[in-house]
Design an enzyme around this catalytic site. Structure first.
Site, PDB file in Angstrom:
ATOM      1  N   ASP A 163       0.816  -1.219   0.000  1.00 51.44           N
ATOM      2  CA  ASP A 163       0.000   0.000   0.000  1.00 51.44           C
ATOM      3  C   ASP A 163       0.847   1.266   0.000  1.00 51.44           C
ATOM      4  OD1 ASP A 163      -2.043  -1.883   0.319  1.00 51.44           O
ATOM      5  OD2 ASP A 163      -2.115  -1.614   2.487  1.00 51.44           O
ATOM      6  N   GLU A 215     -11.154   0.733  -4.110  1.00 48.13           N
ATOM      7  CA  GLU A 215     -10.471   1.163  -2.892  1.00 48.13           C
ATOM      8  C   GLU A 215      -9.222   1.945  -3.248  1.00 48.13           C
ATOM      9  OE1 GLU A 215      -9.722  -2.531  -0.921  1.00 48.13           O
ATOM     10  OE2 GLU A 215      -8.348  -3.256  -2.443  1.00 48.13           O
TER      11      GLU A 215
END
Length: 487
Positions: free
Chosen positions: A16, A173
């Site tokens: 991430d 997302e």
């Protein structure tokens, strides 16, 4: 694994990624989940060579994870931005009533502020963007958006839905919002973080849209290909000082047979970006530079930034100040099966590596472990005149090998090797060999274990392997720890 496999720019369990530039310097952060300290911070001058300069969440006042925090919960998907002379970091803490939080710093190496809580921001994967009049927009997975005051955490107006990606695609997302030229661009991940992962983008006239999708979506995905890097997604864009554009993203390097097992977790990769007709076009992944050896003799009062512990790190249980030149770990949980075990580890960054430590177990039992979660770990443990290799896979815990321990301190080692049989479609990604090092430096291997059981495809979750030291009973002392890449 092909010799042509691109090397991550930040290898090992560093998922991430979010990146920003301040002048000629680039800074990058990653998710840390159940590990403490949280959110590793990296610096680079060229986007290829990265050095960890600290951890943003290093105080209990910033991050409190209890023993009830499940593995793969904790700190999710940070966004890092540089705005108005400050660095802004927004994260979701999944556990213990955390929610979305915002931190600031004038120096990304720290110290970072205590959290500004955002009770009006729901969802995960929060992003920050400022428009020309100074309004701050917070966008979250889903994809929803609300205006906030980043200095107080106050929200304004009702949250509203934005463009949510390709119709039918799972899990929109990791949103990031940018003003580039005449448009606002909304970059998202979709397809789930497994093999179907990808990156798509839309653009609109204002930060709250309306957004039109890129006709070439997804602009990046390796789904349904034989590319050696898979699960590519969760990206962030940055413009270099020379005007060029780049994308950081996560990906995995699966190995072995079918279905392929990735063991290092999701890693950070880099790709160049060009613009065609107002839309980004992502080029081939750029290889990073693999890190070499890392040794810690525990001569300093403070631990190196690369060290991580499980959920917390009480100073009375983990210290280099009790015995000069040694790390002392005091037992809390009785084994790696327990969520509160006293553990100090680091992320392996190579597909083939070796870790060694000198342990003095005269006052307790402890050892060297490779961990994925409480139900998936291997370790070599010393104490009471004995060394044993233990494997925990799911609900089964097995003592695989036992061996008399020499008197006094001894060197424990673990290394990744070529996979054990069978080969072919059922081949494992690697094997983990545990042993004791002789005075002459030779390794006496006590057990070699199938590496697939310490993979995300077996264990599930969002993390990767971590190797390190632990205490099971009493106090255990470690003179040094050495990590090195193997050919």
């Amino acid at each position: 694994m092909s010799d042509l496999t691109p090397i991550p720019v930040v290898a090992g369990f560093h998922p991430d990624p979010s990146v920003c530039r301040a002048g000629d310097d680039y800074y990058l952060v990653c998710s840390s989940f159940e590990y403490f300290p949280g959110v590793p911070v990296f610096h680079s001058r060229d986007l290829v060579h990265w050095t960890q300069i600290g951890n943003a969440l290093e105080r209990p006042s910033q991050l409190r994870l209890s023993a009830d925090t499940p593995s793969s919960a904790g700190v999710y998907a940070p966004t890092l931005r540089h705005h108005d002379g400050r660095f802004w970091l927004i994260v979701t803490v999944v556990a213990d009533g955390g929610g979305n939080m915002l931190f600031t710093a004038t120096d990304p190496a720290g110290p970072w502020s205590d959290p500004i809580r955002l009770p009006g921001v729901s969802g995960i994967d929060p992003d920050l963007a400022w428009d020309d009049d100074g309004t701050c927009w917070c966008t979250v997975a889903g994809v929803g958006q609300v205006r906030i005051d980043p200095r107080t955490g106050e929200t304004f107006g009702e949250p509203h839905e934005l463009w949510s990606g390709t119709p039918g695609a799972a899990a929109p997302e990791a949103p990031h919002l940018y003003r580039i030229g005449e448009y606002w661009y909304l970059l998202i991940a979709e397809g789930g973080t497994e093999r179907g992962h990808g990156v798509s983008i839309a653009r609109g006239p204002a930060p709250d849209g309306p957004f039109e999708p890129c006709p070439g979506n997804p602009i990046l995905t390796h789904r349904s290909t034989t590319h050696p890097v898979q699960n590519t997604g969760h990206a962030d864009l940055v413009q270099a000082a020379d005007g060029s554009w780049w994308m950081v993203l996560l990906g995995v390097r699966p190995g072995g047979g079918t279905p392929g097992w990735h063991v290092l977790g999701r890693e950070t990769f880099l790709a160049p970006v060009t613009w065609v007709d107002g839309w980004p076009v992502v080029g081939e992944l750029v290889s990073g530079v693999p890190n070499g050896s890392n040794r810690d003799d525990f001569d300093l009062a403070e631990l190196q930034a690369c060290w991580i512990s499980l959920r917390s790190r009480p100073a009375d249980l983990c210290t280099t100040k009790e015995r000069a030149g040694w790390l002392t770990l005091r037992a809390r949980g009785a084994s790696l099966d327990e969520p509160d075990v006293t553990f100090l580890g680091r992320r392996p960054q190579h597909l083939r590596w070796r870790a060694r430590t000198m342990i003095d177990p005269a006052q307790g039992r402890g050892g060297l472990a490779v961990r994925l979660d409480e139900g998936h770990h291997y370790e070599i443990e010393a104490g009471d005149g004995q060394v044993q290799v233990v494997a925990r896979v799911g609900s089964v815990r097995t003592v695989v090998a036992e061996h008399p321990a020499p008197a006094g301190p001894l060197v424990l080692a673990v290394q990744t090797d070529e996979p054990l049989p069978p080969h072919g479609p059922r081949a494992a990604p690697d094997a983990l060999s545990f042993g004791v090092e002789t005075e002459a430096g030779a390794l006496t291997v006590l057990a070699s274990l199938d590496g697939r059981y310490l993979s995300t495809e077996v264990a599930g979750g969002f993390t990767g392997r971590v190797v390190g030291m632990y205490a099971a009973t009493g106090a255990v002392h470690f003179d040094w720890f050495d990590y090195e890449a193997r050919p």
